[in-house]
Each structure stands twice: as structure tokens, then as C-alpha cells.
Design a protein around this motif. Sequence first.
Motif, PDB file in Angstrom:
ATOM      1  N   ALA A 133      56.322  -0.649-121.371  1.00 21.06           N
ATOM      2  CA  ALA A 133      56.074   0.469-122.288  1.00 21.06           C
ATOM      3  C   ALA A 133      55.635  -0.058-123.647  1.00 21.06           C
ATOM      4  N   LEU A 134      56.325  -1.088-124.138  1.00 16.98           N
ATOM      5  CA  LEU A 134      55.958  -1.668-125.434  1.00 16.98           C
ATOM      6  C   LEU A 134      54.546  -2.229-125.390  1.00 16.98           C
ATOM      7  N   PHE A 135      54.233  -2.914-124.278  1.00 14.56           N
ATOM      8  CA  PHE A 135      52.897  -3.483-124.113  1.00 14.56           C
ATOM      9  C   PHE A 135      51.840  -2.385-124.178  1.00 14.56           C
ATOM     10  N   LEU A 136      52.108  -1.298-123.455  1.00 15.06           N
ATOM     11  CA  LEU A 136      51.116  -0.236-123.364  1.00 15.06           C
ATOM     12  C   LEU A 136      50.947   0.470-124.708  1.00 15.06           C
ATOM     13  N   ILE A 137      52.070   0.772-125.370  1.00 17.14           N
ATOM     14  CA  ILE A 137      51.971   1.463-126.664  1.00 17.14           C
ATOM     15  C   ILE A 137      51.208   0.583-127.651  1.00 17.14           C
ATOM     16  N   GLY A 138      51.634  -0.684-127.730  1.00 19.72           N
ATOM     17  CA  GLY A 138      50.960  -1.614-128.638  1.00 19.72           C
ATOM     18  C   GLY A 138      49.490  -1.743-128.288  1.00 19.72           C
ATOM     19  N   GLY A 139      49.219  -1.880-126.998  1.00 17.72           N
ATOM     20  CA  GLY A 139      47.839  -2.073-126.550  1.00 17.72           C
ATOM     21  C   GLY A 139      47.000  -0.842-126.821  1.00 17.72           C
ATOM     22  N   ALA A 140      47.557   0.341-126.587  1.00 17.36           N
ATOM     23  CA  ALA A 140      46.789   1.570-126.777  1.00 17.36           C
ATOM     24  C   ALA A 140      46.429   1.745-128.252  1.00 17.36           C
ATOM     25  N   LEU A 141      47.432   1.525-129.122  1.00 20.59           N
ATOM     26  CA  LEU A 141      47.163   1.638-130.561  1.00 20.59           C
ATOM     27  C   LEU A 141      46.104   0.642-130.992  1.00 20.59           C
ATOM     28  N   PHE A 142      46.270  -0.581-130.461  1.00 21.36           N
ATOM     29  CA  PHE A 142      45.339  -1.651-130.804  1.00 21.36           C
ATOM     30  C   PHE A 142      43.930  -1.281-130.378  1.00 21.36           C
ATOM     31  N   LEU A 143      43.773  -0.820-129.128  1.00 20.37           N
ATOM     32  CA  LEU A 143      42.440  -0.494-128.619  1.00 20.37           C
ATOM     33  C   LEU A 143      41.843   0.681-129.389  1.00 20.37           C
ATOM     34  N   TYR A 144      42.690   1.675-129.683  1.00 21.35           N
ATOM     35  CA  TYR A 144      42.183   2.835-130.422  1.00 21.35           C
ATOM     36  C   TYR A 144      41.646   2.402-131.779  1.00 21.35           C
ATOM     37  N   LYS A 145      42.444   1.569-132.469  1.00 21.40           N
ATOM     38  CA  LYS A 145      42.014   1.151-133.800  1.00 21.40           C
ATOM     39  C   LYS A 145      40.779   0.264-133.739  1.00 21.40           C
ATOM     40  N   TRP A 146      40.730  -0.556-132.684  1.00 21.84           N
ATOM     41  CA  TRP A 146      39.619  -1.499-132.599  1.00 21.84           C
ATOM     42  C   TRP A 146      38.344  -0.779-132.166  1.00 21.84           C
ATOM     43  N   LEU A 147      38.416  -0.061-131.039  1.00 25.79           N
ATOM     44  CA  LEU A 147      37.202   0.500-130.462  1.00 25.79           C
ATOM     45  C   LEU A 147      36.807   1.810-131.130  1.00 25.79           C
ATOM     46  N   GLU A 148      37.805   2.658-131.405  1.00 23.97           N
ATOM     47  CA  GLU A 148      37.474   3.994-131.876  1.00 23.97           C
ATOM     48  C   GLU A 148      37.290   4.011-133.390  1.00 23.97           C
ATOM     49  N   LEU A 149      38.203   3.353-134.104  1.00 17.14           N
ATOM     50  CA  LEU A 149      38.115   3.375-135.563  1.00 17.14           C
ATOM     51  C   LEU A 149      37.368   2.171-136.112  1.00 17.14           C
TER      52      LEU A 149
END
Lengths: 320, 510
Positions: free
Chosen positions: B12-28
Motif C-alpha cells: 500500500a505504501l509503495f502504491l500510494i508513494g508511486g501514484a503520487l510520484f507518477l502524478y506529479k512527474w507525468l501529469e504536473l
Amino acid sequence: MLALIRKLQANGVLGLNERNCEYIMRYNPRRLYPLVDDKLSTKRLAMAAGLPVPELYGVISSHREVRELPKMVAAHRDFVVKPAQGSGGDGILVVSARVKERNVYRLVDGSILDEDDIEHHLSNIISGQYSLGGHRDVALVEYCVKFDSTFSEHAFRGVPDIRVIVFRGYPVLSMVRLPTRRSHGKANLHQGAVGAGLDLATGRTTHGVIGNSPVTEHPDTGAAIAGLQLPQWSYLLEFSARCYDLAGLGYLGVDIVLDRDKGPMLLELNARPGLNIQIANRCGLRSRLALVERQTAGAPVEERVAYAMHTLAAAAPALN
Amino acid sequence: MQGYKIWVFALALFLIGGALFLYKWLELGYPLLPEEETSIWTVEATIQFDAGEKSMPVKATLHIPGLTPGFAILDENFVSRGFGFTTRYVAGGRQVQWAIRRAKGPQTLYYRAVVYKDPTQFENDTTPLFPPFPVLGEPLDTALQQLVAQVRDQSADPASFTVELLKRLEDSGGDQNIGLLLAGESDPTARARAAVTVLAAAQIPARLMRGISLVDRERQSRVVPWLEVHDGDRWLYFDPATGAQGLPEKFLTWWRGEESLYTLDGGGETEIRFSVQRNEADPVLVAERRAQTVQSRIADFSLFSLPIQAQAVYAVLLMIPLGALVVVILRNIVGITTFGTFMPVLVALAFRETQVLAGVILFSLVVSIGLLFRFFMENLRLLLVPRLASVLIIVVMLMALISIVANQLGLDMGLSVGLFPMVILTMTIERMSIVWEERGPAEAIQQGVGSLIVAAICFSVMDINLLKHLFFVFPELLLWVLAICLLLGRYSGYRLLELVRFKSLAALMR
């Protein structure tokens, strides 16, 4: 390296991480630690259960009481000073003789301490220099164990002790620790004492180890390490098995000393016993622990000892 | 059961961290690498006109960028003294309207936009309707029909139709039909206009689009016409001047359609100028602004919202978990013993200023001199706490002395000794002296060297620029570190140094 790991695994050799993860955390409830980390409470528990312990001459719990020491030991020629919460044998003084008029103390390794020296040592103990978390501590002054003739050839200037790993009340592995010149007469493997594995069925020594390397002779006396028979072996196992009922810790190291006059006495209990006992016995712990895990709880002491001497000792015999 | 829970939690920690990371990297668009720099362009349109001698109402409109393929608007402002302004959407895109009740004399209106390259920006227009057949009257209708028929014969789809058409419009020499359509004009704007008409006749939606080239330090950018053609699927772009397909790399679309760039009610002589200035901007800043414009709450929780001094503190603090992870690995997987669990991390922090070699030398110097004093003090029989305090005082004095001597000798590194955690040094000295007495010098030195090695490894990991950048820009990666620590917390395999310890045992076993 993989081959080494596989070999150790196959022989059931326990590593520190596995010991902590699978045994200590699972079987040793943290609330019970103070019972064994504090030697004073261990001693009281053992006395209440009728297990012999070295007689307590007194407790020094404040800097003011340090001056009471001469009065406390007035009736005794020799005595031991140890921190109640010390670990690994640190801070222990074994006084073998003293000159009453001048209050000069002779230690077991031959060095001489005057009154100031010993008072300073006591105040260090009380300040917590040797305790695990640096907490305030108390100093125990107790009976100095007399050398049993069993070990006359096998110990250098100190008293050997017997370590038994007791798992859920079953003795699973044991060794005797023989002091050497290098360990300054202390029966502590970290400080250079010899560890000699014991056959669980007979109480006879099998192999020796210093540090991590095997030895066949005592480095100071030259006596052969294998083949030494401990007296009253089944009683010793029973003694250690009863310590489980005393403390309630599932994975326990029991340290017993043999006194010339008073027989076996409980020295201390250890909630995190070391793993070098495996080297001394040339035998991994895991297979024996697994056998014990299959036993139902609540068996009487005699049954547990019989199981250890017959089934455990045979199930995973020490390798030669 | 326990094991299963830990895996779920770590995952769960991996996924939350990864999702935030990907959102900030790819989307923002937060930058992944520290050295990335983003170009931003400040484009300014200036309208100057004379409102005349008499005070009179003035109303001015100006088309401003709305849909800008390949670029995104970071910021815009409207500077106009005394004018009220509104922006609205009109047929040609966006428009700003300035209005004032009374104005006289020369007036200047500014529109300023800060734009940056954003490949994710594309035209999200709806598919346009088929255009109505243009009604022009004879003889133009016939010319149009003939031209459409000719071009259609030599093309396959809207794109090739357009290319063929633009080629014919450019090379208008012999063709009478084209001559009629262009009506004597031949500049690219007229050609694009004619192309829109012809494409409409061929039932292909098309429109004229105007924009400017983003060339650095251009005081006088010209408005360039461009042709947009819809192929039924998406918009295609053509250069009416050359017939080439595609948009130039740095082309900012300004407005679309036939309408003029600006209108003015109540003024005289009008002049409009465009100027462009290129700057390098911190990509993080661009991403933050962008997150704000898409109304993401992420930017509110970013470390970049903190004052700059606090940012500097967190840039250091965020690396401590990484150092702690290194300690966990070195202690539980490798099996090195150190003085104090996290002492090496704190020493590693001091190494940031001193660098490793100088740090190790200074550390050893302070600890060994401190140990000498500690052994001397053993004879004085001090109580524990006063003794610790005395060692602390000596450590501080030693540090000051080392700094002064190093300064005299012109060695810069000596000055940074003051950054060592002195309480930690004091405790190290105390513990080392106890181990020294109880277990012998060999073990004391071994543990001391072990601590230093761990500190040096911690430092070299905490000093990796990429990691520093990543953890500051993406603090959610700490969740990954946490997950790894949790999993390592259940690691029950052998430690590497244990293998050395059990080697002789294994040799005796089957």
C-alpha cells in the motif's frame, strides 16, 4: 557464498535476524524482560520458587550506601560485585580476598583495588555506566561461587558456568563456558572464554570453541575439552527447565554455576541468549526448536527433560 | 498472518508513494532530474494609440492566446492604466476588452503572457461541422469547382489535398482560376484565406490561424499566418507560405479566423507590437504554477511553499531517512556493529560540510584525544554525569582548538569541525572507553572504525545529487523508504558477517 548459506540453512543454523524475528519477538513478551534484565528481581523470583541462587549479601542502591560495603562483607572473605542490569558480564568484580584492616581488595585476576577504587566502581554501577539504556542501576554484592573440582583442569582462575537454551520449557542446547587467561577469569565467550558443547543426553562435553574457531584443548591448562562429564546432569536440565516456569519467557538462556559446597545455583537468565552455542555444539538450533514447537504446552518438568534427553538429543545429534 | 499483513501494508505504501510520484512527474511535470531547465517565454503585445485632444470613451479589443498547441500559459497579465478589462471567448478564440469612460492623449495597453513548452497541450476542439459551400458568384464559383476537381484528382486525403492546393496557390503563374481566387494578392495570408475557401468547397473544414514565432529577444515579432485543416480526426497544420505540414517548433498560436487582431472604438492612429523574451526557469516553479492552474491541491502541500530557509533545512532532513535505511541495511543485512544506532547518520550529516576524508580525520582526531582525556579522568574517579560533562567540555574545546590551528595553517576543512554533533562525539568517547576497558582495545577500535565506515557509506548515499533532488521534489518517495524498512524489519536471513562467523562451523558440518 550461496553454497555456504545453503549449507547453514540445511543444518538449521540460526542467524541473529531469525532468532530475533521468529523466536524472541514471538515467544518473549516485552513486559517480561525486566524480570530477567534485572538480576535482583531474577534472584527474588528464583528464591521464591525454591531454586538455589548465590546468597545476596546486600544491595547498594545509592552513592551514600557505597560506604556500607565493608560492613556488608565483613563476615565474608570473598564476594562478587555486579550491576543488577549489566549485560555481557560487563562491570562484574570478583573479589577473592581482602585485607580487613586496610580495606584493600584482591581481585580474582590478581589485581589489587583500594577502597577508593572499589567505591568508584560502585558509583559507576549506580550511575548506570553498565546498564543497557544508561539508566540508574543498583550494585549487587553476593556470594562468590567456590570452584567445583569437576573443572579443576578446565578453568583458568574463574568459575565456569553452564548455559542452557530453554525453549518453551524444554532444554534444547547447552554448553559449558570455561574461563581463560584472555577472558580474565570471566566465563564470557565475547571476552575469550572457551565454549564447550554438551551432549544433551549425557552431559558430557563434545567440542570446544574460542571466538568462532574450534579448539580441542584449553589454551591455558592444555586439558582436552571433549569428554568432561558434568555431575547431576538430569538434575541440571530439570533445574534449567524450571526456570521457564519462573520467568515465562519462551526463548530463554539459563546460566547455572556449580558450587563446590552448595551444588548448582542459578546465576542469571537471559532473554536474548547468543548464538555461539551452535558453534560450540557444532549443531544448528532450528531443527530442535521446530520439534519443541510441535509439543503441547503445559507438560510437567520431568516429561520435558526426558523429551530433551531422549528425543531432542537423538533427533539432531551433534556432528562429529 | 503477520507476514501477510506486512506485505499488504508495504505494498500500500509503495502504491500510494508511486501514484503520487507518477502524478506529479507525468501529469504536473515535476522534473525527474536535477539539471533539467525549462525555457519560458514572456510574450508582450503592446497597443499604442492616440485618444485625441478631447476626453472621450474608448473601447479596445485584442485577441489573446487561448488554444495554443505545444504551449501552455503559465501566467498572464493585463497592464492598462485607468482601463477596465474583461476577457471572454469569441469565435476566434479569447479576447480581452479594455474600456474607459474618459481618455485623451497617447495611450498604451499591454498584454503579457508567460508561456512554456508543453507537448501535452493539443487542440481539444470538438470536431467541426462540414463547412457550407462558399457562395461567391460567377465566375468565381466555376473557377472554384474546377480547381477542386483538379486538386482532388491529384490527392488522396485532406492532408495531401491541402499540400497540392498550397503548391498550386504558390505557383499561381499560369492558372487563371487561381488568379481569380487570389484577386491579385499573393502574400501568405491571402493564400491561406483562398485555401480556406477552396477547402470549404471540397467539404474539408479549415481555418486561418495566426501566431507569432518565439524567437529570443525579438523586439518586433511579426504575426505569421498558418493554415489549420481538420482531417476528420484531428487538426493538421500547414505553412501557407511553403506548403509544408506541421507547426514550427516555437510557434505560439494567437488567434484564429478572419477577424482582425484588434479593434478600437474612439481612438486614432493605432500601432501594435509584439515582443518576446526567453528565460530559463526552475522547472519546479513551472510545475507548481501549473498545478495551481489545474487546481491541484498537491502544490499546496509541496515543500516549495515553505520559506527558503525552511526549504534548506528540509533538503537536509529529508535525506536522514535514507541514511537510516543505509544503517538498517548495514546493521541487519551486513551485520556491522556501530556505537549508537543512528550515530553514523549524524556524523554523516557533519561530513556534508567537511567531506569524507577530512571528516574522518577530524572525527578520529577529536575522538582519540577525547579518549586520552577520558582515560586520564578515570583516575580522578568522577561520578558518571560530571565525567560526561567534562568530556563534553573537552570535546568543545578541542573542536575550537582544531578550528583555530587549522585556520592558522590556512586549512579550510578544519573550520567545519564545529559542525560535528558534539554530544554524539562525547557519548561515542564514553562508550568506546567502556568497551576498551571491558572488551579490550581491539574490539573498541573495531567498533569505532565500523561506525566511521557506516558513516562514510551513509554520507556517500545521502550526498547523491539525484537522490537529494528526488526526495525534495517528490517527498512521497519517503513512503518507499518506509516500505523498504518495514520489509527489512521482517528479514530473517543471515547477516553477511554472520556467514564469516559461521564459516568454520559450516566447514565442520555435512
